[in-house]
Enzyme design. Structure first.
Site, PDB file in Angstrom:
ATOM      1  N   ASP A   5      16.308 -16.901 -24.066  1.00 42.45           N
ATOM      2  CA  ASP A   5      15.517 -16.138 -23.103  1.00 42.45           C
ATOM      3  C   ASP A   5      16.230 -16.224 -21.748  1.00 42.45           C
ATOM      4  O   ASP A   5      17.195 -15.511 -21.512  1.00 42.45           O
ATOM      5  CB  ASP A   5      14.118 -16.793 -23.108  1.00 42.45           C
ATOM      6  CG  ASP A   5      13.072 -15.992 -22.365  1.00 42.45           C
ATOM      7  OD1 ASP A   5      13.284 -15.698 -21.194  1.00 42.45           O
ATOM      8  OD2 ASP A   5      12.028 -15.670 -22.958  1.00 42.45           O
ATOM      9  N   LYS A  33      17.098 -12.132 -25.437  1.00 42.25           N
ATOM     10  CA  LYS A  33      16.479 -11.223 -24.466  1.00 42.25           C
ATOM     11  C   LYS A  33      17.464 -10.990 -23.319  1.00 42.25           C
ATOM     12  O   LYS A  33      17.490 -11.748 -22.351  1.00 42.25           O
ATOM     13  CB  LYS A  33      15.178 -11.837 -23.926  1.00 42.25           C
ATOM     14  CG  LYS A  33      14.063 -11.949 -24.959  1.00 42.25           C
ATOM     15  CD  LYS A  33      12.812 -12.534 -24.312  1.00 42.25           C
ATOM     16  CE  LYS A  33      11.674 -12.671 -25.290  1.00 42.25           C
ATOM     17  NZ  LYS A  33      10.542 -13.423 -24.715  1.00 42.25           N
ATOM     18  N   GLU A  55      19.792 -21.425 -32.676  1.00 46.72           N
ATOM     19  CA  GLU A  55      18.631 -21.272 -31.799  1.00 46.72           C
ATOM     20  C   GLU A  55      17.741 -20.147 -32.311  1.00 46.72           C
ATOM     21  O   GLU A  55      18.246 -19.154 -32.840  1.00 46.72           O
ATOM     22  CB  GLU A  55      19.091 -20.942 -30.374  1.00 46.72           C
ATOM     23  CG  GLU A  55      19.096 -22.133 -29.419  1.00 46.72           C
ATOM     24  CD  GLU A  55      17.706 -22.551 -28.960  1.00 46.72           C
ATOM     25  OE1 GLU A  55      16.742 -22.466 -29.746  1.00 46.72           O
ATOM     26  OE2 GLU A  55      17.591 -22.987 -27.815  1.00 46.72           O
ATOM     27  N   ASP A  56      16.444 -20.310 -32.136  1.00 46.77           N
ATOM     28  CA  ASP A  56      15.526 -19.250 -32.542  1.00 46.77           C
ATOM     29  C   ASP A  56      15.620 -18.062 -31.583  1.00 46.77           C
ATOM     30  O   ASP A  56      15.704 -16.919 -32.001  1.00 46.77           O
ATOM     31  CB  ASP A  56      14.074 -19.779 -32.601  1.00 46.77           C
ATOM     32  CG  ASP A  56      13.681 -20.559 -31.343  1.00 46.77           C
ATOM     33  OD1 ASP A  56      14.545 -20.807 -30.472  1.00 46.77           O
ATOM     34  OD2 ASP A  56      12.505 -20.937 -31.232  1.00 46.77           O
ATOM     35  N   LEU A  67      20.054 -23.172 -23.282  1.00 50.73           N
ATOM     36  CA  LEU A  67      21.456 -23.013 -23.658  1.00 50.73           C
ATOM     37  C   LEU A  67      22.376 -23.759 -22.690  1.00 50.73           C
ATOM     38  O   LEU A  67      23.313 -24.449 -23.109  1.00 50.73           O
ATOM     39  CB  LEU A  67      21.816 -21.521 -23.671  1.00 50.73           C
ATOM     40  CG  LEU A  67      23.232 -21.166 -24.095  1.00 50.73           C
ATOM     41  CD1 LEU A  67      23.441 -21.469 -25.568  1.00 50.73           C
ATOM     42  CD2 LEU A  67      23.520 -19.694 -23.821  1.00 50.73           C
ATOM     43  N   ARG A  98       3.778 -20.404 -35.750  1.00 52.85           N
ATOM     44  CA  ARG A  98       5.108 -20.716 -36.306  1.00 52.85           C
ATOM     45  C   ARG A  98       5.200 -20.404 -37.797  1.00 52.85           C
ATOM     46  O   ARG A  98       6.274 -20.131 -38.321  1.00 52.85           O
ATOM     47  CB  ARG A  98       5.426 -22.198 -36.120  1.00 52.85           C
ATOM     48  CG  ARG A  98       5.613 -22.637 -34.673  1.00 52.85           C
ATOM     49  CD  ARG A  98       6.256 -24.014 -34.635  1.00 52.85           C
ATOM     50  NE  ARG A  98       6.133 -24.666 -33.345  1.00 52.85           N
ATOM     51  CZ  ARG A  98       6.942 -24.469 -32.306  1.00 52.85           C
ATOM     52  NH1 ARG A  98       7.933 -23.607 -32.400  1.00 52.85           N
ATOM     53  NH2 ARG A  98       6.760 -25.126 -31.171  1.00 52.85           N
TER      54      ARG A  98
END
Ligand code: IMP
Ligand code: MG
Length: 179
Positions: A107, A135, A103-104, A112, A169
């Site tokens: 948050d 985060k 995953e990038d 997830l 991006r």
């Protein structure tokens, strides 16, 4: 690195490409150490955001591996729960495999949670989650995240695969929303 503008917003330099490379390397080394040379994992990048991370990550991964990509998509369910998320693009049989999600950024953890739900009945040998950025202040789930490149404060970022309304991006460095 200078302040940039994307659409209506201004962003300041936050994490440069050299540091990003170190975080990617850090994750690759940890996973390689945990899985060892004999396990052939399948890495699954979650599109679109993780395409750059995944591309750099596999080049740092020192052992044999598979790499594929999926996209989360929602469609109207036929039951009362309404929208159901599913993955587009999984063609591999994952039964008995070691799967590592790339995953990038994580948050709130909503994405997830959906990933965990989707993989629950896939009979994988083990499911691991690796995210480049995390985060912690906004994360609301009790779900394990196995590998984290860097924990960051709750501010919006762009670059290195991450976008603001479709743009940014392609940036090699990460920028943070100026407030
Ligand atoms: P979550 O479901 O709230 O954990 O967020 C998941 C997705 O939101 C990530 O995979 C990103 O695509 C996007 N996202 C979350 N935070 C950011 C950010 O700071 N910049 C760009 N995209 C973000
Ligand atoms: Mg994403």
């Amino acid at each position: 690195m200078e302040t940039i503008q994307i659409h209506d917003k201004h962003f300041v330099p936050f994490i440069n490409r050299d540091k990003i490379e170190r975080y990617v390397e850090f994750i690759a080394k940890q996973i390689a150490q945990d899985l060892g040379p004999n396990e052939v994992p399948i890495f699954i990048g979650i599109l679109n955001g993780s395409f750059m991370f995944a591309a750099d990550f596999v080049r740092k991964y020192p052992h044999e591996c598979h790499i594929t990509f999926v996209k989360m998509a929602s469609y109207e369910g036929v039951n009362s729960t309404g929208k159901i998320k599913h993955l587009v693009g999984i063609n591999e049989d994952l039964e008995g495999r070691t799967v590592v999600i790339l995953e990038d950024i994580i948050d709130t953890g909503n994405t997830l949670a959906e990933i965990y739900e989707i993989f629950r009945d896939k009979k994988v040998k083990q499911l691991k989650i690796a995210t480049l950025f995390f985060k912690p202040d906004v994360f609301r789930k009790e779900l394990p995240i196995d590998y984290i490149g860097k924990s960051i404060e709750d501010k919006f970022i762009v670059g290195y695969g991450l976008d603001y309304d479709g743009l940014g991006r392609n940036l090699s460095d990460i920028y943070q929303l100026k407030v």
